[in-house]
Design an enzyme around this catalytic site. Structure first.
Site, PDB file in Angstrom:
ATOM      1  N   GLN A 110       2.525  49.855  31.084  1.00 53.29           N
ATOM      2  CA  GLN A 110       2.299  51.210  30.557  1.00 53.29           C
ATOM      3  C   GLN A 110       3.133  52.188  31.366  1.00 53.29           C
ATOM      4  O   GLN A 110       2.986  52.264  32.586  1.00 53.29           O
ATOM      5  CB  GLN A 110       0.816  51.541  30.680  1.00 53.29           C
ATOM      6  CG  GLN A 110       0.450  52.946  30.299  1.00 53.29           C
ATOM      7  CD  GLN A 110      -0.527  53.554  31.305  1.00 53.29           C
ATOM      8  OE1 GLN A 110      -0.768  53.000  32.361  1.00 53.29           O
ATOM      9  NE2 GLN A 110      -1.075  54.695  30.974  1.00 53.29           N
ATOM     10  N   SER A 113       3.374  57.642  34.012  1.00 51.04           N
ATOM     11  CA  SER A 113       3.596  58.428  35.233  1.00 51.04           C
ATOM     12  C   SER A 113       5.069  58.533  35.582  1.00 51.04           C
ATOM     13  O   SER A 113       5.843  57.592  35.376  1.00 51.04           O
ATOM     14  CB  SER A 113       2.872  57.784  36.417  1.00 51.04           C
ATOM     15  OG  SER A 113       1.516  57.618  36.133  1.00 51.04           O
ATOM     16  N   SER A 145       2.620  49.316  36.750  1.00 49.06           N
ATOM     17  CA  SER A 145       2.041  48.021  37.120  1.00 49.06           C
ATOM     18  C   SER A 145       2.574  46.930  36.209  1.00 49.06           C
ATOM     19  O   SER A 145       2.622  47.110  34.985  1.00 49.06           O
ATOM     20  CB  SER A 145       0.514  48.065  37.004  1.00 49.06           C
ATOM     21  OG  SER A 145      -0.005  49.112  37.777  1.00 49.06           O
ATOM     22  N   GLU A 228      -7.971  52.759  28.592  1.00 50.94           N
ATOM     23  CA  GLU A 228      -7.710  52.294  29.953  1.00 50.94           C
ATOM     24  C   GLU A 228      -8.969  52.456  30.806  1.00 50.94           C
ATOM     25  O   GLU A 228      -9.353  51.569  31.560  1.00 50.94           O
ATOM     26  CB  GLU A 228      -6.563  53.097  30.572  1.00 50.94           C
ATOM     27  CG  GLU A 228      -6.279  52.683  32.017  1.00 50.94           C
ATOM     28  CD  GLU A 228      -5.065  53.384  32.616  1.00 50.94           C
ATOM     29  OE1 GLU A 228      -4.780  54.536  32.222  1.00 50.94           O
ATOM     30  OE2 GLU A 228      -4.402  52.777  33.481  1.00 50.94           O
ATOM     31  N   GLU A 370     -10.770  62.725  40.956  1.00 46.08           N
ATOM     32  CA  GLU A 370     -10.930  64.165  40.670  1.00 46.08           C
ATOM     33  C   GLU A 370     -10.698  64.428  39.173  1.00 46.08           C
ATOM     34  O   GLU A 370     -11.425  65.200  38.535  1.00 46.08           O
ATOM     35  CB  GLU A 370      -9.928  64.997  41.492  1.00 46.08           C
ATOM     36  CG  GLU A 370     -10.221  65.038  42.987  1.00 46.08           C
ATOM     37  CD  GLU A 370      -9.815  63.763  43.721  1.00 46.08           C
ATOM     38  OE1 GLU A 370      -9.095  62.924  43.136  1.00 46.08           O
ATOM     39  OE2 GLU A 370     -10.238  63.601  44.872  1.00 46.08           O
TER      40      GLU A 370
HETATM   41  C1  LIG Z   1      -2.840  50.893  41.647  1.00 46.13           C
HETATM   42  C2  LIG Z   1      -2.166  51.881  40.728  1.00 46.13           C
HETATM   43  C3  LIG Z   1      -1.641  51.447  39.529  1.00 46.13           C
HETATM   44  C4  LIG Z   1      -1.006  52.349  38.670  1.00 46.13           C
HETATM   45  N1  LIG Z   1      -0.477  51.870  37.512  1.00 46.13           N
HETATM   46  C5  LIG Z   1       0.160  52.735  36.668  1.00 46.13           C
HETATM   47  C6  LIG Z   1       0.771  52.234  35.476  1.00 46.13           C
HETATM   48  O1  LIG Z   1       0.753  51.034  35.193  1.00 46.13           O
HETATM   49  N2  LIG Z   1       1.403  53.117  34.660  1.00 46.13           N
HETATM   50  C7  LIG Z   1       1.465  54.457  34.934  1.00 46.13           C
HETATM   51  O2  LIG Z   1       2.015  55.200  34.126  1.00 46.13           O
HETATM   52  N3  LIG Z   1       0.913  54.952  36.081  1.00 46.13           N
HETATM   53  C8  LIG Z   1       0.271  54.118  36.951  1.00 46.13           C
HETATM   54  N4  LIG Z   1      -0.275  54.597  38.127  1.00 46.13           N
HETATM   55  C9  LIG Z   1      -0.096  55.997  38.455  1.00 46.13           C
HETATM   56  C10 LIG Z   1      -1.370  56.820  38.340  1.00 46.13           C
HETATM   57  O3  LIG Z   1      -1.714  57.023  36.981  1.00 46.13           O
HETATM   58  C11 LIG Z   1      -1.106  58.160  39.073  1.00 46.13           C
HETATM   59  O4  LIG Z   1      -0.899  57.838  40.440  1.00 46.13           O
HETATM   60  C12 LIG Z   1      -2.266  59.107  38.927  1.00 46.13           C
HETATM   61  O5  LIG Z   1      -2.387  59.569  37.611  1.00 46.13           O
HETATM   62  C13 LIG Z   1      -2.132  60.314  39.876  1.00 46.13           C
HETATM   63  O6  LIG Z   1      -0.889  60.916  39.761  1.00 46.13           O
HETATM   64  P1  LIG Z   1      -0.007  61.240  41.057  1.00 46.13           P
HETATM   65  O7  LIG Z   1       0.082  59.977  41.864  1.00 46.13           O
HETATM   66  O8  LIG Z   1       1.239  61.868  40.613  1.00 46.13           O
HETATM   67  O9  LIG Z   1      -0.881  62.253  41.919  1.00 46.13           O
HETATM   68  P2  LIG Z   1      -0.992  63.828  41.677  1.00 46.13           P
HETATM   69  O10 LIG Z   1      -1.221  64.120  40.240  1.00 46.13           O
HETATM   70  O11 LIG Z   1       0.162  64.500  42.354  1.00 46.13           O
HETATM   71  O12 LIG Z   1      -2.325  64.154  42.467  1.00 46.13           O
HETATM   72  C14 LIG Z   1      -2.385  64.330  43.908  1.00 46.13           C
HETATM   73  C15 LIG Z   1      -3.810  64.710  44.277  1.00 46.13           C
HETATM   74  O13 LIG Z   1      -4.165  65.970  43.655  1.00 46.13           O
HETATM   75  C16 LIG Z   1      -5.357  65.824  42.887  1.00 46.13           C
HETATM   76  N5  LIG Z   1      -5.265  66.634  41.660  1.00 46.13           N
HETATM   77  C17 LIG Z   1      -4.188  66.739  40.831  1.00 46.13           C
HETATM   78  N6  LIG Z   1      -4.494  67.564  39.789  1.00 46.13           N
HETATM   79  C18 LIG Z   1      -5.788  67.940  39.957  1.00 46.13           C
HETATM   80  C19 LIG Z   1      -6.664  68.781  39.208  1.00 46.13           C
HETATM   81  N7  LIG Z   1      -6.271  69.358  38.080  1.00 46.13           N
HETATM   82  N8  LIG Z   1      -7.933  68.947  39.671  1.00 46.13           N
HETATM   83  C20 LIG Z   1      -8.344  68.345  40.825  1.00 46.13           C
HETATM   84  N9  LIG Z   1      -7.535  67.553  41.595  1.00 46.13           N
HETATM   85  C21 LIG Z   1      -6.282  67.360  41.164  1.00 46.13           C
HETATM   86  C22 LIG Z   1      -5.419  64.357  42.530  1.00 46.13           C
HETATM   87  O14 LIG Z   1      -6.748  63.940  42.259  1.00 46.13           O
HETATM   88  C23 LIG Z   1      -4.854  63.702  43.792  1.00 46.13           C
HETATM   89  O15 LIG Z   1      -5.860  63.582  44.772  1.00 46.13           O
HETATM   90  C24 LIG Z   1      -0.903  53.716  39.018  1.00 46.13           C
HETATM   91  C25 LIG Z   1      -1.422  54.149  40.240  1.00 46.13           C
HETATM   92  C26 LIG Z   1      -2.032  53.249  41.091  1.00 46.13           C
HETATM   93  C27 LIG Z   1      -2.585  53.737  42.409  1.00 46.13           C
END
Ligand SMILES: Cc1cc2nc3c(=O)[nH]c(=O)nc-3n(C[C@H](O)[C@H](O)[C@H](O)COP(=O)(O)OP(=O)(O)OC[C@H]3O[C@@H](n4cnc5c(N)ncnc54)[C@H](O)[C@@H]3O)c2cc1C
Length: 401
Positions: A110, A113, A145, A228, A370
């Site tokens: 998928q 991100s 992933s 998901e 969150e």
């Molecule tokens: C093990 C794992 C597998 C994954 N697999 C996939 C995959 O297969 N495909 C894919 O597309 N993505 C995947 N991801 C990515 C995942 O979906 C993102 O890491 C996640 O959505 C958070 O985005 P970010 O890392 O950019 O963090 P950010 O969005 O930058 O967030 C940083 C921090 O700010 C907080 N935050 C952000 N916005 C808000 C808000 N509006 N209110 C409160 N708090 C907030 C978040 O909770 C977090 O603590 C995976 C991630 C992990 C850890």
């Protein structure tokens, strides 16, 4: 006429009697053909058109009979691509893709991100530009992933930069082996590289691989994300008796000498056990409340509870292990073929120290804790929507870093 619970149970017994012991993909093929793959899908497409709650009957019996499980092997395919295709795909796409997805002959990943778009995934920048019957794709995805084993990828991209961010998106599935798709591993703290970053350079996508209307990608993506969360909640239930990862804590506890079973630890263990039952029953209730095929926000509740519960279990486990809890069996770089196996797989594959490390990501992947709480606050409790100053601006005018 719709089948009754007894008839579904009888069909499940037929599957076990005639196919248990066959190679896994043949067993899953038979499960699909009997309509026991995704029970709420239409007949002929892996389902029986029944209420999704019936799936629990099938799953529980298959787990008890130690039948092969495909969810960890093709999480994005079975848990997300299948339901998305049934809700938004064409008949041709469904006929072509559903069966090999369920049999795991075709694995999915998928790609939502991006480096600049995670929680606010609608702000993503990877673009596709129409060229006749094809689209030309450029950009980058991250944290994907299992992309290294995937045949197909679910993809959300920007097709209209001048529309507001949620409205300029279109959804496709793409061939992960197409020219211009480059997959690079990203190593995690377990030493393994389960996820990847993906670069697209002038990748050509046939328009017939579009899922849903042009510009309606956000609605399709919401369906994928809701599924998901339901799937992430379901994973814990597929581990058999003494539900999910708490069984490892129970196993270690029982192996301890009587004098080492101190009452404070016993109290924590009992709390974890009770919590695992609460999670299981909440998941069952959410499943039964889900009347149609498309899950609602209740999936966020299961996913939130399961991921935090798994972390608490593994914290307890490494405490029980004492100094041994700090040792890692092997730190060599691997590219696993099964997702989350060190924490959630069958007992012979679980690695307790790596499981502790691996479950830290559980409260991030699939939407952070969150974000799950925001969804529950807004859609279940009816609290006011979080302010978003950029929601109605053309995406091209939103400041980006
Ligand atoms: C093990 C794992 C597998 C994954 N697999 C996939 C995959 O297969 N495909 C894919 O597309 N993505 C995947 N991801 C990515 C995942 O979906 C993102 O890491 C996640 O959505 C958070 O985005 P970010 O890392 O950019 O963090 P950010 O969005 O930058 O967030 C940083 C921090 O700010 C907080 N935050 C952000 N916005 C808000 C808000 N509006 N209110 C409160 N708090 C907030 C978040 O909770 C977090 O603590 C995976 C991630 C992990 C850890």
């Amino acid at each position: 006429m719709a089948l009754t619970a007894e008839q579904v149970a009888a069909r499940t017994e037929d599957l076990l009697t005639h196919h248990l012991g066959e190679p896994e993909s043949e067993f899953w093929g038979a499960q699909f053909d009997l309509g026991l793959a995704w029970i709420h899908f239409p007949e002929g497409k892996g389902g029986l058109g029944l209420d999704p709650g019936f799936q629990d009957l099938v799953d529980e019996r298959l787990v008890a009979a130690k039948a092969p499980q495909n969810l960890l092997l093709n999480m994005m395919g079975v848990g997300m691509a299948g339901p998305t295709l049934v809700a938004f795909g064409t008949d041709e796409q469904q006929q072509r893709l559903l069966r090999p997805t369920f049999t795991c002959e075709e694995i999915w990943c998928q790609m939502f991100s991006e480096p600049g778009a995670g929680s606010d995934v609608a702000s993503l920048a990877t673009s596709a530009v129409r060229d006749g019957d094809e689209w030309v794709l450029n950009g980058q995805k991250v944290w994907t992933s299992m992309a290294h084993v995937a045949r197909w990828g679910l993809l959300l991209v920007r097709t209209d930069p001048d529309a507001p961010k949620h409205r300029g998106l279109t959804y496709f599935y793409i061939d992960m082996h197409a020219p211009g798709v480059e997959i690079r591993p990203l190593r995690q703290m377990t030493g393994e590289a389960e996820f990847n970053e993906i670069f697209f350079t002038d990748v050509r996508i046939p328009d017939r691989q579009r899922i849903g209307e042009v510009g309606d990608g956000w609605n399709v993506a919401i369906a994928t994300l809701m599924n998901e969360r339901v799937m992430l909640g379901r994973v814990g239930k597929l581990s058999g008796e003494e539900g999910g990862v708490v069984r490892h804590a129970l196993r270690l506890w029982r192996a301890r000498d009587a004098e080492a079973r101190d009452p404070v630890l016993r109290d924590r263990l009992v709390r974890l056990y009770v919590e695992s039952e609460v999670v299981r029953l909440t998941m069952l209730r959410a499943e039964q409340q889900r009347a149609g095929g498309t899950p609602g926000p209740e999936g966020s509740l299961g996913r939130l509870m399961v991921s935090e519960h798994q972390q608490r279990c593994f914290e307890f486990i490494v405490n029980l292990l004492g100094a041994e809890g700090m040792l890692i069996s092997d730190y060599s770089m691997r590219r696993p073929e099964v997702i989350g196996e060190v924490a959630l797989g069958p007992d012979d594959k679980v690695d307790l120290q790596k499981g502790f490390l691996s479950t830290r990501g559980g409260t991030i992947g699939g939407g952070t804790t969150e974000i799950s709480r925001n969804i529950l606050g807004e859609r279940v409790l009816g609290l006011p929507r979080e302010p978003d100053a950029t929601r109605d601006l053309p995406w091209s005018q939103i400041p980006r870093n």
